[in-house]
Design a protein around this motif. Structure first.
Motif, PDB file in Angstrom:
ATOM      1  N   LYS A  76       2.199   1.850  -3.501  1.00  0.00           N
ATOM      2  CA  LYS A  76       1.150   2.450  -4.337  1.00  0.00           C
ATOM      3  C   LYS A  76       1.035   3.950  -4.077  1.00  0.00           C
ATOM      4  O   LYS A  76       0.917   4.753  -5.014  1.00  0.00           O
ATOM      5  CB  LYS A  76      -0.201   1.776  -4.050  1.00  0.00           C
ATOM      6  CG  LYS A  76      -0.323   0.338  -4.504  1.00  0.00           C
ATOM      7  CD  LYS A  76      -1.685  -0.211  -4.105  1.00  0.00           C
ATOM      8  CE  LYS A  76      -1.874  -1.658  -4.482  1.00  0.00           C
ATOM      9  NZ  LYS A  76      -3.200  -2.177  -4.037  1.00  0.00           N
ATOM     10  N   LYS A  77       1.066   4.328  -2.817  1.00  0.00           N
ATOM     11  CA  LYS A  77       0.931   5.750  -2.463  1.00  0.00           C
ATOM     12  C   LYS A  77       2.168   6.549  -2.888  1.00  0.00           C
ATOM     13  O   LYS A  77       2.061   7.709  -3.310  1.00  0.00           O
ATOM     14  CB  LYS A  77       0.660   5.892  -0.965  1.00  0.00           C
ATOM     15  CG  LYS A  77      -0.758   5.459  -0.580  1.00  0.00           C
ATOM     16  CD  LYS A  77      -0.966   5.435   0.904  1.00  0.00           C
ATOM     17  CE  LYS A  77      -2.445   5.233   1.262  1.00  0.00           C
ATOM     18  NZ  LYS A  77      -3.068   4.074   0.591  1.00  0.00           N
TER      19      LYS A  77
ATOM     20  N   GLU B 122       0.825  -1.204   0.000  1.00  0.00           N
ATOM     21  CA  GLU B 122       0.000   0.000   0.000  1.00  0.00           C
ATOM     22  C   GLU B 122       0.862   1.258   0.000  1.00  0.00           C
ATOM     23  O   GLU B 122       0.534   2.250  -0.656  1.00  0.00           O
ATOM     24  CB  GLU B 122      -0.942  -0.006   1.212  1.00  0.00           C
ATOM     25  CG  GLU B 122      -1.990  -1.106   1.192  1.00  0.00           C
ATOM     26  CD  GLU B 122      -2.842  -1.079  -0.072  1.00  0.00           C
ATOM     27  OE1 GLU B 122      -3.434  -0.019  -0.362  1.00  0.00           O
ATOM     28  OE2 GLU B 122      -2.886  -2.108  -0.773  1.00  0.00           O
TER      29      GLU B 122
ATOM     30  N   ILE C 194       0.520  -7.134  -8.575  1.00  0.00           N
ATOM     31  CA  ILE C 194      -0.200  -5.895  -8.901  1.00  0.00           C
ATOM     32  C   ILE C 194       0.259  -5.326 -10.240  1.00  0.00           C
ATOM     33  O   ILE C 194      -0.533  -4.718 -10.962  1.00  0.00           O
ATOM     34  CB  ILE C 194      -0.088  -4.840  -7.782  1.00  0.00           C
ATOM     35  CG1 ILE C 194       1.336  -4.346  -7.582  1.00  0.00           C
ATOM     36  CG2 ILE C 194      -0.678  -5.337  -6.492  1.00  0.00           C
ATOM     37  CD1 ILE C 194       1.431  -3.160  -6.638  1.00  0.00           C
TER      38      ILE C 194
ATOM     39  N   CYS D 282      -2.187  -0.816 -10.673  1.00  0.00           N
ATOM     40  CA  CYS D 282      -1.475   0.360 -10.179  1.00  0.00           C
ATOM     41  C   CYS D 282      -0.316   0.681 -11.109  1.00  0.00           C
ATOM     42  O   CYS D 282       0.428  -0.219 -11.521  1.00  0.00           O
ATOM     43  CB  CYS D 282      -0.964   0.102  -8.760  1.00  0.00           C
ATOM     44  SG  CYS D 282      -0.087   1.514  -8.034  1.00  0.00           S
TER      45      CYS D 282
ATOM     46  N   LEU E 189       3.134   1.782 -11.589  1.00  0.00           N
ATOM     47  CA  LEU E 189       4.366   1.926 -10.825  1.00  0.00           C
ATOM     48  C   LEU E 189       5.505   2.463 -11.688  1.00  0.00           C
ATOM     49  O   LEU E 189       6.678   2.378 -11.296  1.00  0.00           O
ATOM     50  CB  LEU E 189       4.776   0.577 -10.218  1.00  0.00           C
ATOM     51  CG  LEU E 189       3.784  -0.096  -9.274  1.00  0.00           C
ATOM     52  CD1 LEU E 189       4.368  -1.401  -8.723  1.00  0.00           C
ATOM     53  CD2 LEU E 189       3.386   0.826  -8.138  1.00  0.00           C
TER      54      LEU E 189
END
Length: 238
Positions: free
Chosen positions: A68-69, A65, A103, A109, A111
């Motif tokens: 991702k942020k 997480e 992911i 997401c 990246l």
């Protein structure tokens, strides 16, 4: 802890949409010892044959997480960063690598603004990255039962000194606050023991840089975490 002159130039937003990391932050500790509702959580029990390695599902999900942020923060700032994820245990490295592959494969997401590496602390000797996430991994009800591996000052020094701009320590604050680390004496033979992690925690707390898991774990991540924890007997306590 990271040099105060460093500046990653990033604003990272938590699950409550507030900015919990700003360009003024250089080091943060994110607690992995309690769920957002306050329930205590520990490392995973390992099946026989794994050896002395260790893994921690809570930290794995927190780190995913956080990645991702960080990726979102880099997109917002229109800047690319190098990221190193340092783990004290090989099994934790394998699990985090798999989660990040999943992911990326799912395309859930972007990246692309992060060039990341996941490896053990021993493999990171001599390397640096713009951002470092350090997974301490071990979390037990009794800190005295934590292995000497995470008490080796040489490893602590490597893990916490690889960040050029921004350091994240992900670990169970209640466990690590009490761990005594042996340090070599500078003026005599032998060692002295001091609570190195506890001192770091106190320093970051004074700066308002110790955050609960709720900053990273939202509803979907919590549902995933609870589902995985339910399959691991002995993970939770009141």
């Amino acid at each position: 802890v990271a040099d105060q002159r460093m500046d990653a130039g990033l604003t990272v937003f938590g699950e409550d949409h507030s900015a919990f990391v700003t360009p003024q932050h250089h080091a943060c500790w994110i607690d992995s010892g309690r769920l957002p509702d306050g329930t205590r959580v520990f490392e995973d029990p390992l099946p026989e044959g794994i050896g002395n390695s260790a893994k921690n599902t809570m930290e794995q999900i927190e780190i995913v997480e956080l990645v991702k942020k960080l990726a979102a923060a880099c997109r917002l700032a229109k800047t690319k960063k190098t990221l190193g994820i340092i783990c004290f245990y090989r099994q934790q490295v394998r699990e985090i690598k798999k989660r990040l592959r999943d992911i990326r494969k799912a395309g859930t997401c972007d990246l692309s603004y992060l060039s990341y590496t996941v490896n053990t602390v021993d493999r990171f000797q001599g390397q640096e990255r713009n951002i470092i996430i350090c997974s301490l991994t071990r979390s037990k009800p009794n800190p005295e039962k934590i292995s000497t591996f995470v008490k080796a000052f040489e490893r602590i020094n490597v893990a916490f000194s690889r960040a050029q701009q921004l350091l994240f320590i992900v670990g169970a604050a209640e466990t690590y606050r009490e761990i005594a680390v042996p340090l070599p004496r500078l003026d005599a033979e032998g060692t002295i023991t001091t609570k190195v992690y506890g001192s770091i925690l106190q320093h970051l707390e004074e700066q308002g840089c110790v955050f609960p898991s709720s900053r990273l774990i939202g509803r979907r991540a919590l549902e995933q975490l609870q589902k995985e924890l339910q399959t691991r007997k002995g993970r939770l306590s009141a």
